[in-house]
Write an enzyme that holds these catalytic residues in place. Structure first.
Site, PDB file in Angstrom:
ATOM      1  N   TYR A  42      26.140 -28.898  -3.574  1.00 10.52           N
ATOM      2  CA  TYR A  42      26.078 -30.110  -2.766  1.00 10.52           C
ATOM      3  C   TYR A  42      25.987 -29.932  -1.564  1.00 10.52           C
ATOM      4  O   TYR A  42      26.639 -29.213  -0.820  1.00 10.52           O
ATOM      5  CB  TYR A  42      27.476 -30.969  -3.050  1.00 10.52           C
ATOM      6  CG  TYR A  42      27.648 -32.024  -2.266  1.00 10.52           C
ATOM      7  CD1 TYR A  42      26.661 -33.018  -1.837  1.00 10.52           C
ATOM      8  CD2 TYR A  42      28.653 -31.879  -1.439  1.00 10.52           C
ATOM      9  CE1 TYR A  42      26.946 -34.019  -0.898  1.00 10.52           C
ATOM     10  CE2 TYR A  42      28.973 -32.790  -0.488  1.00 10.52           C
ATOM     11  CZ  TYR A  42      28.262 -33.892  -0.095  1.00 10.52           C
ATOM     12  OH  TYR A  42      28.514 -34.847   0.832  1.00 10.52           O
ATOM     13  N   ILE A  55      -1.302 -13.507 -39.657  1.00 11.34           N
ATOM     14  CA  ILE A  55      -1.858 -14.633 -38.865  1.00 11.34           C
ATOM     15  C   ILE A  55      -0.553 -15.328 -38.378  1.00 11.34           C
ATOM     16  O   ILE A  55       0.281 -15.765 -39.038  1.00 11.34           O
ATOM     17  CB  ILE A  55      -2.825 -15.548 -39.715  1.00 11.34           C
ATOM     18  CG1 ILE A  55      -4.073 -14.873 -40.219  1.00 11.34           C
ATOM     19  CG2 ILE A  55      -3.140 -16.582 -38.722  1.00 11.34           C
ATOM     20  CD1 ILE A  55      -4.837 -15.943 -41.025  1.00 11.34           C
ATOM     21  N   ASN A  67      -4.433 -26.642 -17.124  1.00 13.81           N
ATOM     22  CA  ASN A  67      -4.530 -27.881 -17.751  1.00 13.81           C
ATOM     23  C   ASN A  67      -3.847 -29.000 -17.116  1.00 13.81           C
ATOM     24  O   ASN A  67      -4.240 -30.415 -16.886  1.00 13.81           O
ATOM     25  CB  ASN A  67      -4.436 -28.100 -19.274  1.00 13.81           C
ATOM     26  CG  ASN A  67      -4.003 -27.000 -19.923  1.00 13.81           C
ATOM     27  OD1 ASN A  67      -3.201 -26.054 -19.307  1.00 13.81           O
ATOM     28  ND2 ASN A  67      -4.463 -26.560 -21.014  1.00 13.81           N
ATOM     29  N   CYS A  68      -2.628 -28.948 -16.613  1.00 17.72           N
ATOM     30  CA  CYS A  68      -1.422 -29.860 -16.187  1.00 17.72           C
ATOM     31  C   CYS A  68      -2.418 -30.221 -14.725  1.00 17.72           C
ATOM     32  O   CYS A  68      -1.516 -31.137 -14.199  1.00 17.72           O
ATOM     33  CB  CYS A  68      -0.095 -29.370 -16.158  1.00 17.72           C
ATOM     34  SG  CYS A  68       0.210 -28.516 -17.640  1.00 17.72           S
ATOM     35  N   LYS A 103      30.652 -36.036  -5.629  1.00 18.45           N
ATOM     36  CA  LYS A 103      30.617 -36.124  -7.240  1.00 18.45           C
ATOM     37  C   LYS A 103      29.049 -36.671  -7.568  1.00 18.45           C
ATOM     38  O   LYS A 103      28.418 -37.737  -7.248  1.00 18.45           O
ATOM     39  CB  LYS A 103      31.179 -37.471  -7.415  1.00 18.45           C
ATOM     40  CG  LYS A 103      32.895 -37.436  -6.987  1.00 18.45           C
ATOM     41  CD  LYS A 103      33.372 -38.832  -7.390  1.00 18.45           C
ATOM     42  CE  LYS A 103      35.056 -38.321  -7.029  1.00 18.45           C
ATOM     43  NZ  LYS A 103      35.554 -39.937  -6.418  1.00 18.45           N
ATOM     44  N   SER A 162      -7.088 -19.487 -19.073  1.00 19.63           N
ATOM     45  CA  SER A 162      -6.061 -19.609 -18.135  1.00 19.63           C
ATOM     46  C   SER A 162      -6.215 -20.455 -17.034  1.00 19.63           C
ATOM     47  O   SER A 162      -5.942 -20.261 -15.882  1.00 19.63           O
ATOM     48  CB  SER A 162      -5.922 -17.999 -17.520  1.00 19.63           C
ATOM     49  OG  SER A 162      -4.502 -17.857 -17.211  1.00 19.63           O
TER      50      SER A 162
HETATM   51  C1  FAD Z   1      -4.818 -33.198 -18.320  1.00 18.89           C
HETATM   52  C2  FAD Z   1      -3.553 -32.365 -19.153  1.00 18.89           C
HETATM   53  C3  FAD Z   1      -2.192 -32.404 -18.379  1.00 18.89           C
HETATM   54  C4  FAD Z   1      -1.136 -31.920 -18.726  1.00 18.89           C
HETATM   55  N1  FAD Z   1      -0.145 -32.011 -18.165  1.00 18.89           N
HETATM   56  C5  FAD Z   1       1.165 -31.525 -18.696  1.00 18.89           C
HETATM   57  C6  FAD Z   1       2.448 -31.650 -17.987  1.00 18.89           C
HETATM   58  O1  FAD Z   1       2.364 -32.017 -16.810  1.00 18.89           O
HETATM   59  N2  FAD Z   1       3.409 -30.679 -18.699  1.00 18.89           N
HETATM   60  C7  FAD Z   1       3.305 -30.328 -19.759  1.00 18.89           C
HETATM   61  O2  FAD Z   1       4.279 -29.857 -20.339  1.00 18.89           O
HETATM   62  N3  FAD Z   1       2.309 -30.102 -20.430  1.00 18.89           N
HETATM   63  C8  FAD Z   1       1.097 -30.952 -20.020  1.00 18.89           C
HETATM   64  N4  FAD Z   1      -0.047 -30.767 -20.648  1.00 18.89           N
HETATM   65  C9  FAD Z   1      -0.024 -30.165 -22.160  1.00 18.89           C
HETATM   66  C10 FAD Z   1      -0.277 -28.516 -21.889  1.00 18.89           C
HETATM   67  O3  FAD Z   1      -1.413 -28.351 -21.244  1.00 18.89           O
HETATM   68  C11 FAD Z   1      -0.285 -28.046 -23.346  1.00 18.89           C
HETATM   69  O4  FAD Z   1       0.823 -28.186 -24.114  1.00 18.89           O
HETATM   70  C12 FAD Z   1      -0.689 -26.510 -23.414  1.00 18.89           C
HETATM   71  O5  FAD Z   1      -1.822 -26.127 -22.704  1.00 18.89           O
HETATM   72  C13 FAD Z   1      -0.699 -26.164 -24.918  1.00 18.89           C
HETATM   73  O6  FAD Z   1      -1.235 -24.719 -24.810  1.00 18.89           O
HETATM   74  P1  FAD Z   1      -2.161 -24.409 -25.962  1.00 18.89           P
HETATM   75  O7  FAD Z   1      -2.220 -22.599 -25.793  1.00 18.89           O
HETATM   76  O8  FAD Z   1      -1.352 -24.536 -27.489  1.00 18.89           O
HETATM   77  O9  FAD Z   1      -3.350 -24.796 -25.698  1.00 18.89           O
HETATM   78  P2  FAD Z   1      -4.380 -24.818 -24.931  1.00 18.89           P
HETATM   79  O10 FAD Z   1      -3.809 -24.555 -23.518  1.00 18.89           O
HETATM   80  O11 FAD Z   1      -5.107 -26.494 -24.821  1.00 18.89           O
HETATM   81  O12 FAD Z   1      -5.365 -23.926 -24.984  1.00 18.89           O
HETATM   82  C14 FAD Z   1      -6.120 -23.958 -26.269  1.00 18.89           C
HETATM   83  C15 FAD Z   1      -7.619 -23.421 -26.080  1.00 18.89           C
HETATM   84  O13 FAD Z   1      -8.014 -22.950 -27.367  1.00 18.89           O
HETATM   85  C16 FAD Z   1      -9.608 -23.306 -27.250  1.00 18.89           C
HETATM   86  N5  FAD Z   1     -10.066 -23.311 -28.469  1.00 18.89           N
HETATM   87  C17 FAD Z   1      -9.780 -24.121 -29.526  1.00 18.89           C
HETATM   88  N6  FAD Z   1     -10.273 -23.851 -30.596  1.00 18.89           N
HETATM   89  C18 FAD Z   1     -11.029 -22.672 -30.514  1.00 18.89           C
HETATM   90  C19 FAD Z   1     -11.856 -22.139 -31.301  1.00 18.89           C
HETATM   91  N7  FAD Z   1     -12.067 -22.334 -32.804  1.00 18.89           N
HETATM   92  N8  FAD Z   1     -12.428 -20.907 -30.707  1.00 18.89           N
HETATM   93  C20 FAD Z   1     -12.221 -20.436 -29.410  1.00 18.89           C
HETATM   94  N9  FAD Z   1     -11.365 -21.173 -28.718  1.00 18.89           N
HETATM   95  C21 FAD Z   1     -10.695 -22.286 -29.156  1.00 18.89           C
HETATM   96  C22 FAD Z   1      -9.737 -24.434 -26.635  1.00 18.89           C
HETATM   97  O14 FAD Z   1     -11.068 -24.457 -25.944  1.00 18.89           O
HETATM   98  C23 FAD Z   1      -8.476 -24.333 -25.398  1.00 18.89           C
HETATM   99  O15 FAD Z   1      -9.025 -23.849 -24.209  1.00 18.89           O
HETATM  100  C24 FAD Z   1      -1.286 -31.365 -20.000  1.00 18.89           C
HETATM  101  C25 FAD Z   1      -2.352 -31.267 -20.798  1.00 18.89           C
HETATM  102  C26 FAD Z   1      -3.533 -31.789 -20.203  1.00 18.89           C
HETATM  103  C27 FAD Z   1      -4.813 -31.848 -21.084  1.00 18.89           C
END
Ligand code: FAD
Length: 542
Positions: free
Chosen positions: A419, A271, A41-42, A427, A38
């Site tokens: 506005y 799944i 990342n952004c 507008k 949690s």
């Molecule tokens: C630097 C950065 C900036 C970003 N900025 C933006 C933004 O400004 N706006 C925006 O819309 N999006 C942004 N994003 C994209 C956004 O963070 C992702 O779209 C989003 O986090 C995806 O969610 P997710 O749950 O699919 O994957 P994630 O949030 O990446 O989570 C996936 C997790 O799964 C874990 N994992 C993977 N494989 C395994 C495994 N086999 N076993 C256990 N754990 C595993 C990984 O360690 C990871 O922590 C950004 C991403 C990054 C990296």
């Protein structure tokens, strides 16, 4: 019911917490490979740049806080290394000890995200990537060791954010992009202000060149030149993290993304998959797309919990609505861009405007560039882009909302928007886009695009610039003639014979002049977006 979730960030944790709110009786296990769940990342690029000073601010929850509030069994540094769909088990490696163990599931949710692309360039092992907290720590650690130059490979969202943040840290940054522009979702005339801003901040922006080798303190490009690079960051894009899914026999599709139905079910019973790892569907043509964005991942995480808990909502297709900040500019997009429309051979109408972020008479207004793409037959909005220092975010969000709600381009004229002079205009720019769309649909206005101008002129048209002589003297389209708008009524008979293309600063005076000249019997069209759009376009650099 026991639900096991792979990945504890955006999609995974949204699913876990929503599930708990719906099913107090469920056993929920979250398995996360990295050391954190949690996390934001952004926000990572902004911690690298020192804007988010405190690392702890990135950690929105901890395993302990999630257990306390949501009774989740959260295990960090636990990597899922195999799935046995027949036995409904996952095999897990505890990274601290190397021990492997098995966990049974009734339902399994995969939210493993995406992994950064690392092309097979010699020396690529030296390149840093940015995906999680550990990557961030590595980057900050590298920056602490006498580093003064950085080369970033890839001008996408993360590359741009890192460019800004490394400049903030005082580094001399080179940004290398293999295509001829940064930020692919923007059309070329829309991206130019972004590229200008990047260069203005001292960044060595190299377009249309690829990296062929990464050395110990330089990077070599395909034209043989080299650039200094105490550190190298690869931000070339991401690919779905679907290795586990493939090994378990799940169907994968576009770009290796896991195929799911609109209830996030994979091809294998019990799944589910969400987020960056899955193939999504384009809201316009239902094609398979990969959209690795946080909003979609969070929404799908919530949805999969609903589905497992027995609710029947379906996933919505995506428009890839996105925004990035670049040295004080916002650049935002939704839906299709013109490049994609052209490639697909679909008919479209483009509208460019350059309105103020708020009323011009109130201090602090900034001019923005807005672009709307419209289906000329149905008036349906196909996409929009915006670039500017202020107010772009809300305009693109309004358009994205209009698209989701089926509001047509002309109907934007009727939207009743909040506005006061410091926030907008009576507008609003959104209404203005609607007015233009309506005028075009009704044939009151005919426009020429920057990309069409050369052909129209070659076919015999004259470009008539209706700005003041002072404005004209500061820069004008080659070959254009200056007839200030306030003199047009009297002087229109002096205009060259044949078709006319009127231009002004941003298209607004041009619209008035076009209407006047049309009613005076001239064959006339307006250059869409005026001199500003044209001068930001490749036509001006040809
Ligand atoms: C630097 C950065 C900036 C970003 N900025 C933006 C933004 O400004 N706006 C925006 O819309 N999006 C942004 N994003 C994209 C956004 O963070 C992702 O779209 C989003 O986090 C995806 O969610 P997710 O749950 O699919 O994957 P994630 O949030 O990446 O989570 C996936 C997790 O799964 C874990 N994992 C993977 N494989 C395994 C495994 N086999 N076993 C256990 N754990 C595993 C990984 O360690 C990871 O922590 C950004 C991403 C990054 C990296």
């Amino acid at each position: 019911m026991k639900i096991v979730i792979v990945g504890g960030v955006a999609g995974g944790m949204s699913a876990a917490t929503r599930l708990r709110r719906l099913r107090e009786d469920a056993e929920i296990v979250v398995l996360e490979r990295s050391g954190h769940v949690s996390f934001a990342n952004c926000g990572l690029p902004y911690h690298v740049g020192g804007v988010i000073e405190d690392r702890e601010d990135l950690l929105l929850q901890t395993p302990e806080s999630l257990t306390a509030r949501f009774a989740l069994d959260v295990r960090v540094a636990n990597e899922v290394v195999g799935i046995d769909p027949a036995a409904q088990t996952v095999e897990i490696r505890e990274l601290a000890t190397g021990r492997t163990y098995t966990e049974k599931y009734d339902e399994l949710i995969l939210s493993p995200g995406a992994r950064p692309v690392r092309p097979p360039i010699p020396g690529i092992e030296r390149a840093l990537t940015l995906r999680d907290i550990e990557d961030t720590d590595r980057m900050i650690d590298a920056l602490a060791h006498g580093v003064s130059t950085a080369t970033i490979i890839g001008g996408g969202f993360i590359g741009l954010e890192l460019t800004e943040n490394l400049v903030k840290r005082g580094l001399k940054v080179t940004l290398i992009e293999a295509t001829d522009q940064v930020m692919g979702p923007l059309d070329p005339e829309m991206v130019e202000p972004v590229q200008r801003r990047i260069r203005k901040h001292g960044v060595n922006l190299v377009l249309g060149r690829s990296v062929v080798e990464i050395g110990s303190d330089t990077v070599t490009l395909d034209d043989g030149t080299s650039v200094p690079a105490d550190i190298v960051v690869a931000s070339i894009g991401v690919r779905p993290e679907s290795t586990l899914a493939v090994a378990a026999g799940l169907e994968v599709g576009a770009g290796g993304g896991i195929v799911v139905d609109d209830h996030m079910r994979t091809s294998v019973p019990h799944i589910f998959a969400v987020g960056d790892a899955v193939v999504k569907h384009d809201a316009d043509d239902d094609s398979d797309v990969l959209v690795p964005l946080a909003n979609t991942a969070n929404r799908q995480g919530r949805l999969v919990a609903d589905v497992i808990a027995g609710h029947r909502d379906a996933d919505r297709p995506v428009r890839a609505t996105a925004i990035v900040g670049v040295f004080g500019l916002m650049a935002a997009t939704t839906g299709w861009n013109e490049k994609r429309l052209r490639r697909s051979g679909r008919p479209y109408r483009a509208i460019h405007t350059h309105p103020g972020s708020h009323a011009g008479y109130y201090p602090g207004a900034h001019t923005m560039s807005l672009k709307l793409l419209v289906d000329p037959d149905t008036d349906v909005i196909l996409g929009a882009q915006g670039v500017g220092a202020d107010g772009v975010d809300k305009r693109i969000d309004v358009i994205a909302t209009a698209m989701a709600g089926g509001i047509t381009a002309s109907e934007l004229a009727e939207l009743e928007l909040a506005y006061a002079p410091q926030f907008g205009s009576a507008k609003d720019p959104i209404n203005m886009l609607g007015f233009i769309a309506e005028n075009l649909r009704e044939g009151l206005l005919c426009t020429v695009q920057w990309s069409e101008l050369a052909d129209v002129v070659a076919a015999g048209a004259t470009v008539v610039d209706v700005r003041t002589p002072e404005e004209f003297a500061k820069g004008a389209i080659p070959g254009s003639v200056n007839f200030p708008i306030d003199e047009l009524r009297e002087r229109h008979s002096d205009l060259p014979a044949g078709p006319l293309v009127v231009t002004c600063a941003v298209g607004q005076r041009g619209n008035t002049a076009t209407r006047l000249l049309a009613q005076l019997g001239h064959e006339v069209s307006n250059l869409d977006g005026g001199y500003r759009t044209w001068s930001d376009s490749p036509a001006a650099r040809a």
